[in-house]
Design a protein around this motif. Structure first.
Motif, PDB file in Angstrom:
ATOM      1  N   LYS A  73       0.830  -1.208   0.000  1.00  0.00           N
ATOM      2  CA  LYS A  73       0.000   0.000   0.000  1.00  0.00           C
ATOM      3  C   LYS A  73       0.864   1.258   0.000  1.00  0.00           C
ATOM      4  O   LYS A  73       0.557   2.222  -0.687  1.00  0.00           O
ATOM      5  CB  LYS A  73      -0.937  -0.006   1.207  1.00  0.00           C
ATOM      6  N   ASP A  74       1.935   1.242   0.777  1.00  0.00           N
ATOM      7  CA  ASP A  74       2.848   2.387   0.805  1.00  0.00           C
ATOM      8  C   ASP A  74       3.460   2.620  -0.572  1.00  0.00           C
ATOM      9  O   ASP A  74       3.544   3.758  -1.043  1.00  0.00           O
ATOM     10  CB  ASP A  74       3.962   2.182   1.834  1.00  0.00           C
ATOM     11  N   ASN A  75       3.893   1.545  -1.211  1.00  0.00           N
ATOM     12  CA  ASN A  75       4.490   1.652  -2.549  1.00  0.00           C
ATOM     13  C   ASN A  75       3.474   2.155  -3.574  1.00  0.00           C
ATOM     14  O   ASN A  75       3.804   2.939  -4.452  1.00  0.00           O
ATOM     15  CB  ASN A  75       5.064   0.324  -3.008  1.00  0.00           C
ATOM     16  N   ALA A  76       2.240   1.668  -3.455  1.00  0.00           N
ATOM     17  CA  ALA A  76       1.196   2.082  -4.399  1.00  0.00           C
ATOM     18  C   ALA A  76       0.885   3.564  -4.234  1.00  0.00           C
ATOM     19  O   ALA A  76       0.693   4.283  -5.217  1.00  0.00           O
ATOM     20  CB  ALA A  76      -0.055   1.243  -4.199  1.00  0.00           C
ATOM     21  N   ALA A  77       0.850   4.030  -2.994  1.00  0.00           N
ATOM     22  CA  ALA A  77       0.551   5.436  -2.746  1.00  0.00           C
ATOM     23  C   ALA A  77       1.658   6.334  -3.285  1.00  0.00           C
ATOM     24  O   ALA A  77       1.386   7.396  -3.834  1.00  0.00           O
ATOM     25  CB  ALA A  77       0.368   5.671  -1.248  1.00  0.00           C
ATOM     26  N   LYS A  78       2.899   5.901  -3.147  1.00  0.00           N
ATOM     27  CA  LYS A  78       4.029   6.695  -3.632  1.00  0.00           C
ATOM     28  C   LYS A  78       4.050   6.797  -5.148  1.00  0.00           C
ATOM     29  O   LYS A  78       4.379   7.826  -5.714  1.00  0.00           O
ATOM     30  CB  LYS A  78       5.362   6.079  -3.163  1.00  0.00           C
ATOM     31  N   SER A  79       3.743   5.693  -5.804  1.00  0.00           N
ATOM     32  CA  SER A  79       3.927   5.659  -7.256  1.00  0.00           C
ATOM     33  C   SER A  79       2.652   5.858  -8.065  1.00  0.00           C
ATOM     34  O   SER A  79       2.695   5.829  -9.285  1.00  0.00           O
ATOM     35  CB  SER A  79       4.549   4.321  -7.646  1.00  0.00           C
ATOM     36  N   LYS A  80       1.530   6.093  -7.400  1.00  0.00           N
ATOM     37  CA  LYS A  80       0.267   6.173  -8.129  1.00  0.00           C
ATOM     38  C   LYS A  80       0.264   7.274  -9.193  1.00  0.00           C
ATOM     39  O   LYS A  80      -0.127   7.039 -10.326  1.00  0.00           O
ATOM     40  CB  LYS A  80      -0.889   6.383  -7.157  1.00  0.00           C
ATOM     41  N   GLY A  81       0.722   8.459  -8.846  1.00  0.00           N
ATOM     42  CA  GLY A  81       0.715   9.568  -9.794  1.00  0.00           C
ATOM     43  C   GLY A  81       1.757   9.433 -10.883  1.00  0.00           C
ATOM     44  O   GLY A  81       1.576   9.898 -11.995  1.00  0.00           O
TER      45      GLY A  81
END
Length: 188
Positions: A73-81
């Motif tokens: 989840k942390d990785n997804a939040a960082k790289s979403k944009g």
């Protein structure tokens, strides 16, 4: 990798011929695996014999799953944009991104793959079920050419075996999809 995704892992050793005399050694090997994975998994089924196969089943720890989900989840939040731009710029697809996430999760959880063994990694970086007939045909030709070039280089059979397995899987899927065996295109 599988345990951090929440999947169970079945480890088995198949005995042939006189190997049946070395069941204790196989049991020790499976117990060593269980000890190596004890921070990631619990033993759901201890090593036991079923016919000529000794097997055990490992299930992921709940704590390990929570840590892996949190890291994902942390990785997804960082790289979403940035994801679409980065993927387009590098020519990657979503599968490559998932593999990078799994590697990062393993690194953050101090899980390391032992690269000491001589076992080759799987070369299939695509889903067989998602390939169309044309894509399968192209992959079969590509892998066949790869095998030919490796043979010409004089590689040993055991080093080429993984490529042959990939080719056989592709041809099998082609036959499932089309109802006929794959045949090479005839050059005119």
């Amino acid at each position: 990798k599988f345990l951090t995704k929440g999947d169970k892992v079945k480890a088995s050793i198949r005995f042939k011929g006189r190997e049946m005399a070395h069941q204790k050694r196989a049991q020790e090997t499976l117990l060593n695996l269980m000890n190596d994975c004890e921070e990631l998994a619990t033993c759901e089924r201890k090593p036991n014999m079923e016919g000529r196969v000794m097997m055990m089943i490992l299930a992921p720890n709940v704590e390990t799953l929570k840590n892996a989900d949190k890291i994902r989840k942390d990785n997804a939040a960082k790289s979403k944009g940035k994801k679409n731009k980065a993927l387009a710029g590098l020519g990657l697809d979503d599968d490559d991104e998932e593999e990078e996430d799994e590697d990062e999760i393993a690194a953050q959880m101090d899980i390391s793959d032992d690269e000491d063994d001589d076992e080759p990694e799987t070369l299939i970086d695509y889903e067989l079920d998602e390939l169309s007939e044309d894509a399968l045909n192209g992959k079969i030709v590509e892998v066949g050419n790869r095998i030919r070039s490796l043979k010409e280089e004089g590689l040993e059979k055991d080093k080429i075996a993984i490529h042959v397995d990939e080719l056989l899987a592709l041809k099998s899927r082609f036959q499932e999809l089309t109802g006929k065996a794959w045949e090479a295109a005839v050059a005119k």
